[in-house]
Design an enzyme around this catalytic site. Sequence first.
Site, PDB file in Angstrom:
ATOM      1  CG  HIS A  17      10.297  55.127  16.186  1.00 44.13           C
ATOM      2  ND1 HIS A  17       9.209  55.379  15.384  1.00 44.13           N
ATOM      3  CD2 HIS A  17      10.235  53.802  16.493  1.00 44.13           C
ATOM      4  CE1 HIS A  17       8.524  54.251  15.193  1.00 44.13           C
ATOM      5  NE2 HIS A  17       9.111  53.283  15.869  1.00 44.13           N
ATOM      6  CE  LYS A  41       4.060  45.796   7.909  1.00 46.11           C
ATOM      7  NZ  LYS A  41       3.870  46.304   9.242  1.00 46.11           N
ATOM      8  NE  ARG A  91       5.966  50.385  21.640  1.00 44.74           N
ATOM      9  CZ  ARG A  91       5.598  50.191  20.396  1.00 44.74           C
ATOM     10  NH1 ARG A  91       4.902  51.107  19.785  1.00 44.74           N
ATOM     11  NH2 ARG A  91       5.903  49.090  19.758  1.00 44.74           N
ATOM     12  CB  SER A 129       4.289  53.667  13.363  1.00 44.77           C
ATOM     13  OG  SER A 129       5.564  54.054  13.780  1.00 44.77           O
TER      14      SER A 129
END
Length: 165
Positions: A17, A41, A91, A129
């Site tokens: 990031h 979440k 990515r 992450s």
Amino acid sequence: MKIAVYPGSFDPITNGHVYIARRAAAIFDKVIVSVLLNGQKNSSAFTVEERCEMAREALSGIKNIEIDSFNGLLVDYVRQVNARVIIRGLRAMSDFEYEFQMALMNRQLAPEIETFFIVTDPKYSYVSSSSIREIFSFGGTVQNVVPPDVFKKLLERYQGKSRKS
Ligand code: ADP
């Protein structure tokens, strides 16, 4: 002034990031790295405040980057902060399909807003992450994929569990 928004969950911010934010900051006058609040979440490792704090620390050396958070529709937020561009990182091909669909959906909602894709450094192409959270939650650690402050926070969060390196 050309303002871009780099949205994400950043739970937590990784070196991947940071790489994308840094490259975006070299192109735009201002980049707002914005943490998504929507339906936090239960699997979130860090609160929005903690994620913002880690992002602020990791990107503190770059003057034209600001950290913020938002709720609701991304395009509404982008308009609200007077930005015209959404930054997303790529990515691998696996990111592409989802990102492409989201970019087209956002264009449908807000035709004046452009999505910019920045390709990651190959050394971060495997970094996410979610995988980092998983590794730390099982007591493992990985070096050089998150900023030092994030590394410390991850150890604190999951401390007490057996750790292998
Ligand atoms: P994640 O997919 O890791 O949960 P986010 O939702 O925070 O991350 O992602 C925000 C944006 O950053 C997305 O466009 C995502 O593709 C991109 N991104 C995530 N990890 C990397 C990385 N290692 N290199 C480049 N871009 C990345």
